[in-house]
Design a protein around this motif. Structure first.
Motif, PDB file in Angstrom:
ATOM      1  N   ASN A  19       0.845  -1.193   0.000  1.00  0.00           N
ATOM      2  CA  ASN A  19       0.000   0.000   0.000  1.00  0.00           C
ATOM      3  C   ASN A  19       0.880   1.242   0.000  1.00  0.00           C
ATOM      4  OD1 ASN A  19      -1.666   2.170   0.622  1.00  0.00           O
ATOM      5  ND2 ASN A  19      -2.879   1.053   2.114  1.00  0.00           N
ATOM      6  N   PRO A  20       1.046   1.921  -1.148  1.00  0.00           N
ATOM      7  CA  PRO A  20       1.950   3.076  -1.211  1.00  0.00           C
ATOM      8  C   PRO A  20       1.573   4.191  -0.238  1.00  0.00           C
ATOM      9  CG  PRO A  20       1.374   2.331  -3.413  1.00  0.00           C
ATOM     10  CD  PRO A  20       0.482   1.582  -2.476  1.00  0.00           C
ATOM     11  N   ILE A  21       0.281   4.383   0.022  1.00  0.00           N
ATOM     12  CA  ILE A  21      -0.141   5.429   0.959  1.00  0.00           C
ATOM     13  C   ILE A  21       0.339   5.092   2.369  1.00  0.00           C
ATOM     14  CG2 ILE A  21      -2.139   6.551   2.025  1.00  0.00           C
ATOM     15  CD1 ILE A  21      -3.607   6.182  -0.637  1.00  0.00           C
ATOM     16  N   ALA A  22       0.171   3.819   2.774  1.00  0.00           N
ATOM     17  CA  ALA A  22       0.633   3.384   4.092  1.00  0.00           C
ATOM     18  C   ALA A  22       2.149   3.485   4.191  1.00  0.00           C
ATOM     19  CB  ALA A  22       0.173   1.958   4.353  1.00  0.00           C
ATOM     20  N   VAL A  23       2.846   3.110   3.127  1.00  0.00           N
ATOM     21  CA  VAL A  23       4.304   3.184   3.125  1.00  0.00           C
ATOM     22  C   VAL A  23       4.772   4.622   3.286  1.00  0.00           C
ATOM     23  CG1 VAL A  23       6.361   2.866   1.685  1.00  0.00           C
ATOM     24  CG2 VAL A  23       4.640   1.055   1.833  1.00  0.00           C
ATOM     25  N   ARG A  24       4.090   5.560   2.647  1.00  0.00           N
ATOM     26  CA  ARG A  24       4.472   6.970   2.781  1.00  0.00           C
ATOM     27  C   ARG A  24       4.305   7.451   4.220  1.00  0.00           C
ATOM     28  NH1 ARG A  24       2.621   7.422  -2.674  1.00  0.00           N
ATOM     29  NH2 ARG A  24       0.470   7.885  -2.072  1.00  0.00           N
ATOM     30  N   ARG A  25       3.367   6.843   4.959  1.00  0.00           N
ATOM     31  CA  ARG A  25       3.208   7.212   6.372  1.00  0.00           C
ATOM     32  C   ARG A  25       4.446   6.821   7.187  1.00  0.00           C
ATOM     33  NH1 ARG A  25      -3.018   5.420   6.298  1.00  0.00           N
ATOM     34  NH2 ARG A  25      -3.927   7.480   5.961  1.00  0.00           N
ATOM     35  N   ILE A  26       5.087   5.718   6.805  1.00  0.00           N
ATOM     36  CA  ILE A  26       6.340   5.340   7.473  1.00  0.00           C
ATOM     37  C   ILE A  26       7.381   6.432   7.275  1.00  0.00           C
ATOM     38  CG2 ILE A  26       8.301   3.752   7.438  1.00  0.00           C
ATOM     39  CD1 ILE A  26       6.431   1.488   6.761  1.00  0.00           C
ATOM     40  N   PHE A  27       7.559   6.856   6.046  1.00  0.00           N
ATOM     41  CA  PHE A  27       8.567   7.874   5.751  1.00  0.00           C
ATOM     42  C   PHE A  27       8.277   9.170   6.501  1.00  0.00           C
ATOM     43  CE2 PHE A  27       9.127   5.022   2.122  1.00  0.00           C
ATOM     44  CZ  PHE A  27      10.508   4.985   2.012  1.00  0.00           C
ATOM     45  N   ALA A  28       6.999   9.543   6.557  1.00  0.00           N
ATOM     46  CA  ALA A  28       6.622  10.778   7.238  1.00  0.00           C
ATOM     47  C   ALA A  28       6.874  10.672   8.741  1.00  0.00           C
ATOM     48  CB  ALA A  28       5.155  11.095   6.967  1.00  0.00           C
ATOM     49  N   ALA A  29       6.504   9.546   9.340  1.00  0.00           N
ATOM     50  CA  ALA A  29       6.665   9.381  10.791  1.00  0.00           C
ATOM     51  C   ALA A  29       8.137   9.386  11.194  1.00  0.00           C
ATOM     52  CB  ALA A  29       5.997   8.086  11.250  1.00  0.00           C
ATOM     53  N   LYS A  30       8.995   8.792  10.367  1.00  0.00           N
ATOM     54  CA  LYS A  30      10.414   8.696  10.683  1.00  0.00           C
ATOM     55  C   LYS A  30      11.220   9.904  10.224  1.00  0.00           C
ATOM     56  CE  LYS A  30      12.699   4.933   9.806  1.00  0.00           C
ATOM     57  NZ  LYS A  30      13.425   4.688  11.084  1.00  0.00           N
TER      58      LYS A  30
END
Length: 347
Positions: free
Chosen positions: A37-48
């Motif tokens: 899920n690219p949207i979920a993956v982008r949340r990882i990048f944003a959180a970190k």
């Protein structure tokens, strides 16, 4: 203690909804999302605060899911998976078309592993049984659950300190037993030998050679021409906010004395005994054993980083192959220590 089925069910529901869940692995705690899920993956990048071209490792419930993520899988990959999975070995392979480029940092390769922690495996299996996320891919992207470039978490409390409310759920699996990130090897060259070791870890070149009969190439600085980019490959990484310096054992007492004479607060990580006269501002002593040292390393650095010291002094470790993975982490930590968070995002 068996995994809490209610907590696992909640984690599965959050992951299917595209949310973030922190989970324990045998190496470090990971910040997990549906890797398909690219949207979920982008949340990882944003959180970190992680650069978007820095690839993520995909965690699987078992080798049976591998061909959903990788193509042209060489026989060596299956041999290594049979020998070391579940466990701290990541294989870099050619990605299938279904793998989002958000996971791979825009590359044509993907890093995959099966973690060796019972709670992580229970979650991955429950996730697969519930449909496995988008496209039924059954993979969780899970880089370390900390701010990018900083000290990796090896305890659930570390995740709370690092990310707070940026993660919806933290699964507490106790202290990580390996304590440093997985070994990464590159098999994306159509199984060509020797394999390339991209990051050292608990699984050693000697162990790999015992399975495939050939020692992997030593780690090289990654570039577009030489090797895929992988997690933990930047020069500055795994770093405390406090400046940090590596010091030879023979000079440790001298350096502490100099710092004390200038009234600088000195926090020390050592494996030798220190005389009382050289007592620093703060001290953590770790065993002279590479595996036990690695297990406690990040917690020790985190503890010393919170002592309001002016400098963390780390006694150099033995320069032997058994210590290669720890040496890699200490070198990168010293490079990044004391740097502003945004500077760690630069390649």
């Amino acid at each position: 203690m068996p995994p809490d089925e209610n907590e696992i069910a909640r984690a599965v529901a959050l992951l299917q909804a595209g949310e973030l869940v922190a989970l324990p692995t045998e190496t470090v705690y990971g910040l997990a999302a549906d890797a398909a899920n690219p949207i979920a993956v982008r949340r990882i990048f944003a959180a970190k605060g992680r650069p978007v071209d820095h690839p993520l490792i995909v965690h699987l419930a078992g080798a049976g899911c591998l061909d959903r993520w990788a193509r042209d899988i060489p026989s060596l990959a299956w041999e290594l998976a049979e020998a070391f999975w579940p466990g701290p070995l990541t294989l870099v392979l050619k990605r299938t078309p279904a793998v989002p480029t958000a996971v791979t940092g825009g590359q044509e390769t993907v890093g995959v592993r099966v973690p060796g922690h019972p709670l992580a495996l229970a979650l991955l299996r429950a996730y697969a049984a519930a449909g496995g996320g988008l496209g039924g891919m059954c993979g969780l992207a899970a880089p370390s659950a900390n701010r990018f470039g900083r000290i990796s978490p090896t305890d659930a409390a570390h995740v709370r300190e690092e990310l707070g409310d940026k993660v919806r759920l933290i699964l507490d699996g106790g202290r990580c037993q390996v304590g440093i990130e997985s070994t990464i090897v590159d098999l994306s060259r159509d199984g060509a030998l020797p394999l390339r070791l991209l990051r050292p870890g608990r699984i050693t070149p000697e162990q790999i050679a015992a399975v495939i009969g050939v020692w992997p190439e030593a780690p090289q600085p990654p570039s577009a021409e030489t090797a895929p980019r992988v997690s933990g490959s930047l020069e500055a990484h795994y770093a405390p906010a406090t400046p940090m310096r590596l010091v030879p054992s023979a000079r440790l007492a001298e350096v502490i004395g100099i710092l004390r004479s200038t009234e600088r607060r000195c926090a020390v990580l050592c494996h030798s005994e220190l005389a009382d006269a050289t007592a620093p501002h703060a001290l953590v002593s770790l065993p002279v054993d590479p595996q036990r040292y690695a297990r406690a390393l990040y917690a020790a650095l985190r503890e010393l980083d919170q002592t309001a010291a002016d400098l963390i002094v780390v006694e150099e470790i033995p320069a032997t192959p058994e210590w290669a993975a720890v040496a890699d982490r200490l070198r990168r930590a010293a490079c990044g220590a004391g740097l502003p968070a945004d500077s760690l995002n630069r390649p």
